[in-house]
Write a protein that holds these residues in place. Structure first.
Motif, PDB file in Angstrom:
ATOM      1  N   ILE A 119      26.132  33.825  45.300  1.00 33.23           N
ATOM      2  CA  ILE A 119      27.239  33.226  46.040  1.00 33.23           C
ATOM      3  C   ILE A 119      27.844  32.049  45.269  1.00 33.23           C
ATOM      4  O   ILE A 119      29.059  31.837  45.282  1.00 33.23           O
ATOM      5  CB  ILE A 119      26.793  32.802  47.458  1.00 33.23           C
ATOM      6  N   PHE A 120      27.014  31.300  44.545  1.00 36.08           N
ATOM      7  CA  PHE A 120      27.520  30.159  43.774  1.00 36.08           C
ATOM      8  C   PHE A 120      28.115  30.609  42.441  1.00 36.08           C
ATOM      9  O   PHE A 120      29.160  30.117  42.018  1.00 36.08           O
ATOM     10  CB  PHE A 120      26.398  29.145  43.541  1.00 36.08           C
ATOM     11  N   ALA A 121      27.442  31.541  41.787  1.00 31.19           N
ATOM     12  CA  ALA A 121      27.939  32.033  40.495  1.00 31.19           C
ATOM     13  C   ALA A 121      29.303  32.691  40.650  1.00 31.19           C
ATOM     14  O   ALA A 121      30.243  32.403  39.888  1.00 31.19           O
ATOM     15  CB  ALA A 121      26.935  33.016  39.893  1.00 31.19           C
ATOM     16  N   THR A 122      29.436  33.564  41.653  1.00 30.18           N
ATOM     17  CA  THR A 122      30.703  34.292  41.806  1.00 30.18           C
ATOM     18  C   THR A 122      31.815  33.388  42.318  1.00 30.18           C
ATOM     19  O   THR A 122      32.985  33.570  41.952  1.00 30.18           O
ATOM     20  CB  THR A 122      30.521  35.492  42.754  1.00 30.18           C
ATOM     21  N   LEU A 123      31.479  32.412  43.147  1.00 28.34           N
ATOM     22  CA  LEU A 123      32.496  31.478  43.632  1.00 28.34           C
ATOM     23  C   LEU A 123      33.060  30.654  42.474  1.00 28.34           C
ATOM     24  O   LEU A 123      34.277  30.466  42.362  1.00 28.34           O
ATOM     25  CB  LEU A 123      31.893  30.558  44.690  1.00 28.34           C
ATOM     26  N   ALA A 124      32.177  30.182  41.582  1.00 22.99           N
ATOM     27  CA  ALA A 124      32.621  29.377  40.440  1.00 22.99           C
ATOM     28  C   ALA A 124      33.440  30.216  39.465  1.00 22.99           C
ATOM     29  O   ALA A 124      34.485  29.772  38.962  1.00 22.99           O
ATOM     30  CB  ALA A 124      31.407  28.770  39.738  1.00 22.99           C
ATOM     31  N   ILE A 125      32.979  31.427  39.191  1.00 17.52           N
ATOM     32  CA  ILE A 125      33.696  32.290  38.255  1.00 17.52           C
ATOM     33  C   ILE A 125      35.063  32.673  38.807  1.00 17.52           C
ATOM     34  O   ILE A 125      36.063  32.709  38.074  1.00 17.52           O
ATOM     35  CB  ILE A 125      32.863  33.538  37.939  1.00 17.52           C
ATOM     36  N   ALA A 126      35.145  32.940  40.096  1.00 21.94           N
ATOM     37  CA  ALA A 126      36.429  33.281  40.709  1.00 21.94           C
ATOM     38  C   ALA A 126      37.437  32.156  40.526  1.00 21.94           C
ATOM     39  O   ALA A 126      38.598  32.389  40.155  1.00 21.94           O
ATOM     40  CB  ALA A 126      36.229  33.578  42.199  1.00 21.94           C
ATOM     41  N   SER A 127      37.008  30.934  40.761  1.00 22.59           N
ATOM     42  CA  SER A 127      37.891  29.785  40.594  1.00 22.59           C
ATOM     43  C   SER A 127      38.329  29.626  39.141  1.00 22.59           C
ATOM     44  O   SER A 127      39.498  29.347  38.848  1.00 22.59           O
ATOM     45  CB  SER A 127      37.179  28.518  41.083  1.00 22.59           C
ATOM     46  N   ALA A 128      37.384  29.824  38.211  1.00 22.71           N
ATOM     47  CA  ALA A 128      37.704  29.688  36.790  1.00 22.71           C
ATOM     48  C   ALA A 128      38.669  30.776  36.323  1.00 22.71           C
ATOM     49  O   ALA A 128      39.616  30.500  35.569  1.00 22.71           O
ATOM     50  CB  ALA A 128      36.416  29.741  35.961  1.00 22.71           C
ATOM     51  N   VAL A 129      38.457  32.003  36.775  1.00 19.57           N
ATOM     52  CA  VAL A 129      39.334  33.113  36.385  1.00 19.57           C
ATOM     53  C   VAL A 129      40.744  32.885  36.908  1.00 19.57           C
ATOM     54  O   VAL A 129      41.736  33.057  36.173  1.00 19.57           O
ATOM     55  CB  VAL A 129      38.766  34.442  36.917  1.00 19.57           C
ATOM     56  N   TYR A 130      40.852  32.481  38.163  1.00 19.92           N
ATOM     57  CA  TYR A 130      42.180  32.236  38.734  1.00 19.92           C
ATOM     58  C   TYR A 130      42.871  31.083  38.022  1.00 19.92           C
ATOM     59  O   TYR A 130      44.073  31.152  37.717  1.00 19.92           O
ATOM     60  CB  TYR A 130      42.046  31.940  40.225  1.00 19.92           C
ATOM     61  N   GLY A 131      42.118  30.013  37.735  1.00 18.35           N
ATOM     62  CA  GLY A 131      42.705  28.877  37.030  1.00 18.35           C
ATOM     63  C   GLY A 131      43.202  29.258  35.651  1.00 18.35           C
ATOM     64  O   GLY A 131      44.293  28.823  35.231  1.00 18.35           O
ATOM     65  N   ALA A 132      42.429  30.078  34.932  1.00 20.66           N
ATOM     66  CA  ALA A 132      42.858  30.528  33.604  1.00 20.66           C
ATOM     67  C   ALA A 132      44.128  31.364  33.709  1.00 20.66           C
ATOM     68  O   ALA A 132      45.033  31.255  32.860  1.00 20.66           O
ATOM     69  CB  ALA A 132      41.744  31.332  32.945  1.00 20.66           C
ATOM     70  N   GLY A 133      44.209  32.179  34.755  1.00 18.46           N
ATOM     71  CA  GLY A 133      45.407  32.984  34.947  1.00 18.46           C
ATOM     72  C   GLY A 133      46.634  32.134  35.218  1.00 18.46           C
ATOM     73  O   GLY A 133      47.727  32.410  34.692  1.00 18.46           O
TER      74      GLY A 133
END
Length: 329
Positions: free
Chosen positions: A124-138
């Motif tokens: 839950i923490f790993a995927t939440l952080a990665i989701a935010s990072a991916v969206y920010g990079a986009g």
């Protein structure tokens, strides 16, 4: 004495049958009291919306069966497809750009799986952080929130507006994804490994099963399924809006999975549960939209239903001692 026989033909009452019954009741009520519900245009719109939601839920359900959770799906979907569209504006053919986008999301799923399986960060923490990072990079890469696909891509147009025997092609793609995943889980050795790992990860690991590769593969497959859902959406609306990441879509996907009967404790459930949950949530959202419920009101109702479904799941599928020691999901 002869053993007593179980009554034949009895309907087994479980969460799945209850959800089916509620879906039938909702459909009948909406059909009777909402004039536009049974119109051809609304039924087609309902099916197309269900195709996107259901495709995402198939990927989420696959991860949850293995006792995980993937909150990156919407971010991966919008950024992966947006990257493909952006790449096509740089002179690359759209079809090749889609292939590159698929490779990108697979790498993202691989990275997520490594963090969960090897670094042992709670999903839950790993995927939440990665989701935010991916969206920010986009957001940094793309100059606009909405990116439109080229208009002359026949196969994409066919996915968006084509039909087979009167059934929208988008629904057929969802059905194909669901069918392949169902066979994958039921008929392959890897599918049995997913259930074993989800049912009791420690026992599976102690038995010599390759639990880490299984977890990593789950997140790669989940990312690719999210990408397929993004392609369906692009075909339907000719583009992708990256701000969809900020919507409640990921919670709708979770609602489908939990309502359908896939326990968060892992090791049980399957594609049939996803389909059942998708139908109920699709009918509910469609009915609330016709009734002109505000976006906030719809979210409130769905949140209450999700909380109730989670409470029921906690009673039906209680956490075991091993789950508590491993940090849960």
């Amino acid at each position: 004495m002869a053993a007593q026989r179980q009554p034949q033909g009895r309907i087994r009452i479980n969460q799945e049958t209850v959800v089916i019954a509620i879906s039938v009741v909702l459909f009948l009520v909406f059909s009777i009291f909402l004039n536009k519900f049974l119109s051809q245009g609304n039924i087609i719109a309902l099916l197309k919306n269900v195709a996107i939601l259901g495709t995402l839920a198939v990927g989420m359900g696959f991860v949850v069966v293995g006792r995980g959770i993937d909150l990156t799906m919407v971010a991966v979907m919008v950024v992966g497809v947006a990257f493909s569209i952006w790449l096509s504006t740089q002179g690359v053919s759209f079809t090749f750009a889609i292939v590159v986008g698929g490779l990108l999301v697979a790498l993202l799923g691989l990275f997520t799986g490594i963090l969960v399986a090897i670094a042992e960060i709670p999903p839950i923490f790993a995927t939440l952080a990665i989701a935010s990072a991916v969206y920010g990079a986009g957001r940094i890469l793309f100059s606009s929130d909405v990116l439109y696909a080229p208009s002359n891509i026949q196969w994409l147009t066919f996915i968006g507006s084509g039909t087979i025997f009167g059934i929208p092609m988008s629904v057929m793609v969802f059905a194909a994804v669901a069918f392949v995943m169902s066979l994958f889980l039921k008929k392959t050795r890897f599918g049995r490994l997913v259930y074993a790992s989800g049912d009791n990860p420690a026992a599976a690991r102690n038995s010599g099963l390759p639990t880490r590769p299984v977890i990593i593969t789950q997140y790669v497959v989940s990312a690719l399924i999210a990408f397929i859902a993004g392609i369906i959406m692009t075909g339907l609306v000719t583009g992708i809006n990256t701000r969809l990441y900020n919507s409640t879509l990921i919670y709708d996907v979770l609602l489908v999975v939990v309502l359908g009967g896939i326990g968060l404790s892992g090791g049980q459930g399957g594609v049939r549960n996803v389909i059942v949950g998708t139908i109920l949530v699709g009918i509910l959202i469609n009915g609330m939209t016709i009734l002109n419920f505000s976006y906030t009101s719809q979210n409130l109702i769905k949140s209450v239903i999700l909380l109730g479904a989670l409470a029921i799941d906690a009673v039906i599928n209680p956490r075991d001692e091993q789950t508590s020691q491993s940090g849960d999901i």
